[in-house]
Scaffold this motif. Structure first.
Motif, mmCIF file in Angstrom:
data_model
loop_
_atom_site.group_PDB
_atom_site.id
_atom_site.type_symbol
_atom_site.label_atom_id
_atom_site.label_comp_id
_atom_site.label_asym_id
_atom_site.label_seq_id
_atom_site.Cartn_x
_atom_site.Cartn_y
_atom_site.Cartn_z
ATOM 1 N N ALA A 1 80.012 6.951 -136.259
ATOM 2 C CA ALA A 1 79.811 6.224 -134.815
ATOM 3 C C ALA A 1 80.115 6.550 -133.906
ATOM 4 N N LEU A 2 80.909 8.103 -133.723
ATOM 5 C CA LEU A 2 81.116 8.516 -132.787
ATOM 6 C C LEU A 2 80.194 9.978 -132.235
ATOM 7 N N SER A 3 79.205 10.080 -133.579
ATOM 8 C CA SER A 3 78.350 11.588 -133.420
ATOM 9 C C SER A 3 76.895 10.432 -132.751
ATOM 10 N N LEU A 4 77.150 8.925 -133.302
ATOM 11 C CA LEU A 4 75.864 8.752 -132.657
ATOM 12 C C LEU A 4 75.937 8.410 -131.055
ATOM 13 N N MET A 5 76.888 7.576 -130.538
ATOM 14 C CA MET A 5 77.605 7.585 -129.440
ATOM 15 C C MET A 5 77.294 8.933 -128.490
ATOM 16 N N GLY A 6 77.313 10.101 -129.449
ATOM 17 C CA GLY A 6 77.223 11.334 -128.726
ATOM 18 C C GLY A 6 75.490 11.673 -128.931
ATOM 19 N N VAL A 7 74.595 11.044 -129.752
ATOM 20 C CA VAL A 7 73.252 10.603 -129.806
ATOM 21 C C VAL A 7 73.266 10.323 -128.486
ATOM 22 N N PHE A 8 73.843 9.057 -128.377
ATOM 23 C CA PHE A 8 72.671 8.004 -127.485
ATOM 24 C C PHE A 8 73.237 8.704 -126.056
ATOM 25 N N SER A 9 74.652 9.534 -125.715
ATOM 26 C CA SER A 9 74.857 9.623 -124.581
ATOM 27 C C SER A 9 73.581 10.875 -124.034
ATOM 28 N N MET A 10 72.967 11.753 -125.449
ATOM 29 C CA MET A 10 71.814 13.256 -125.343
ATOM 30 C C MET A 10 71.134 12.516 -125.362
ATOM 31 N N VAL A 11 70.397 10.881 -125.464
ATOM 32 C CA VAL A 11 69.110 10.945 -125.003
ATOM 33 C C VAL A 11 69.275 10.154 -123.829
ATOM 34 N N ALA A 12 70.067 9.271 -123.188
ATOM 35 C CA ALA A 12 70.569 9.005 -121.991
ATOM 36 C C ALA A 12 70.050 9.924 -120.962
ATOM 37 N N SER A 13 71.440 11.586 -121.443
ATOM 38 C CA SER A 13 70.750 12.478 -120.559
ATOM 39 C C SER A 13 69.180 12.824 -120.157
ATOM 40 N N GLY A 14 68.466 12.977 -121.340
ATOM 41 C CA GLY A 14 67.756 13.574 -121.740
ATOM 42 C C GLY A 14 66.599 13.165 -119.847
ATOM 43 N N PHE A 15 67.336 11.438 -120.132
ATOM 44 C CA PHE A 15 66.383 10.416 -119.270
ATOM 45 C C PHE A 15 66.729 10.476 -117.976
ATOM 46 N N PHE A 16 67.783 11.507 -117.586
ATOM 47 C CA PHE A 16 68.435 10.858 -116.441
ATOM 48 C C PHE A 16 68.013 11.340 -114.883
ATOM 49 N N SER A 17 66.839 12.507 -114.861
ATOM 50 C CA SER A 17 66.216 13.238 -113.659
ATOM 51 C C SER A 17 65.279 11.778 -113.388
#
Length: 389
Positions: free
Chosen positions: A241-257
């Motif tokens: 679950a914690l690793s997936l939390m990192g995945v979700f943050s990674m995806v969100a950050s990729g769309f930050f711009s």
């Protein structure tokens, strides 16, 4: 120096960011370490997780001075070597003191290289490209956390000590940054002088980051304990679950711009509220499905917090104060992470229940309060440059 607009240069520069949020990824091993490290209380075991943040906050504020003396690249490489030594040593010993000392050294390494992972962005990029790179930088952080988390989840099936070998991931940036990035000893564009002063807007921003990381770290530290005490999952499930939390943050950050262009500074209160909802859901979950949904919300919205903070710095900090301001943000995040169990556990006890769910409920309530405060400052244009008001 290679062309800073090439993907080879960008990937090498971003590689050091994959380590920034991995020091606490080992938190899923807390229940197993508690059984093995006899004579240590739960708070002492949890301190193993947060100790790197203490080392990090001590070194971050001096990174500019050290970088000026040793050279930026040497400082970053030294930090990576300290991370390597401190990261894998706990796999070789059961001595609590040795583990704590080496985890401290690991944090010192992060404190040396992490500020430059941001300040170098200000030096090489501007406007939309800066926004994109800050988003990628946050994605790289979360990619590292997710990758380490998944590896730890697998290795915990064998031994908590074996899980510490996952920190060999540091070899990736050691090679990439070492081979492909050349930073001049006294770069014309990189300002490591600490002559700039942080204004009141930066100080308020550091307080926001401190409180946000206090709450966020509660999720990381307490999730394994929550799923085991509530008998809804295993430590390995919590690690996934914690690793997936990192995945979700990674995806969100990729769309930050892209999101930044639409929402602007309103990204921040939106993110804080989304994190609060996720924490409430985790705290009241009765099965792992709800835990994963809550983790999804926390990870998704957390992915936008730091990139927006660094965009605020670019707007309101003077040119010679940007490295200092970025360092202050990183210090406040490290301090919030380190003090999270020290502050959150007693606070929960004041409410008569120190359970993991109570800690997470209090964290969520704090995030709601911060949402209201930040919405006010965003609405009034507090974080806009004076000329833009």
């Amino acid at each position: 120096m290679k062309n800073e607009h090439s993907w080879a240069f960008k990937l090498a520069l971003l590689s050091i960011s994959i380590l920034a949020m991995t020091t606490s990824s080992i938190s899923a091993a807390v229940p197993l370490m508690q059984r093995s490290l006899h004579g240590q209380s739960l708070s002492q075991i949890e301190s193993i997780i947060t100790m790197p943040n203490f080392g990090s906050l001590l070194l971050i504020m001096f990174s500019g001075i050290i970088g000026k003396k040793l050279g930026i690249k040497r400082t970053i490489m030294l930090g990576l070597v300290l991370f390597l030594i401190g990261g894998i040593t706990p796999a070789l010993t059961n001595n609590y003191t040795v583990i704590m000392v080496t985890r401290f050294l690991m944090g010192c390494g992060v404190g040396l290289f992490n500020p430059f992972s941001v300040s170098l962005m200000y030096s090489f990029y501007q406007d939309d490209e800066l926004s994109a790179m800050l988003g990628y930088q946050s994605s790289a952080q979360n990619l590292g956390a997710a990758g380490i988390g998944l590896l730890i989840a697998a290795l915990l099936a064998f031994s908590w000590k074996l899980a510490f070998l996952s920190y060999l991931i540091v070899l990736i940036p050691l090679v990439l940054f070492g081979l492909f990035i050349k930073v001049p000893e006294q770069p014309a564009k990189v300002d490591v002088k600490e002559s700039g002063k942080a204004n009141h807007k930066i100080w308020l921003l550091t307080l926001l980051v401190f409180l946000t990381f206090c709450a966020f770290m509660a999720v990381i530290i307490k999730l394994a304990s929550l799923v085991t005490t509530e008998k809804i999952g295993t430590p390995s499930a919590a690690a996934v679950a914690l690793s997936l939390m990192g995945v979700f943050s990674m995806v969100a950050s990729g769309f930050f711009s892209q999101v930044n262009k639409r929402l602007g500074d309103y990204i921040m209160p939106t993110s804080l509220l989304g994190m609060a909802l996720g924490m409430f859901l985790i705290a009241t979950a009765k099965n792992m499905v709800l835990v994963f949904v809550g983790v999804f919300l926390v990870g998704l919205f957390f992915g936008w917090v730091l990139p927006r903070c660094f965009m605020r710095i670019d707007k309101v900090a003077s040119k010679d104060a940007k490295h200092l301001s970025a360092s202050m943000i990183l210090v406040s995040g490290s301090l919030g992470s380190f003090l999270s169990p020290i502050l959150m556990n007693p606070l929960a006890q004041l409410f008569g229940n120190g359970s993991p769910s109570t800690v997470l409920m209090l964290g969520g309530a704090g995030m709601v309060l911060m949402t209201l405060v930040d919405f006010y400052f965003t609405f009034t244009g507090y974080y806009q440059p004076a000329a833009a008001k």
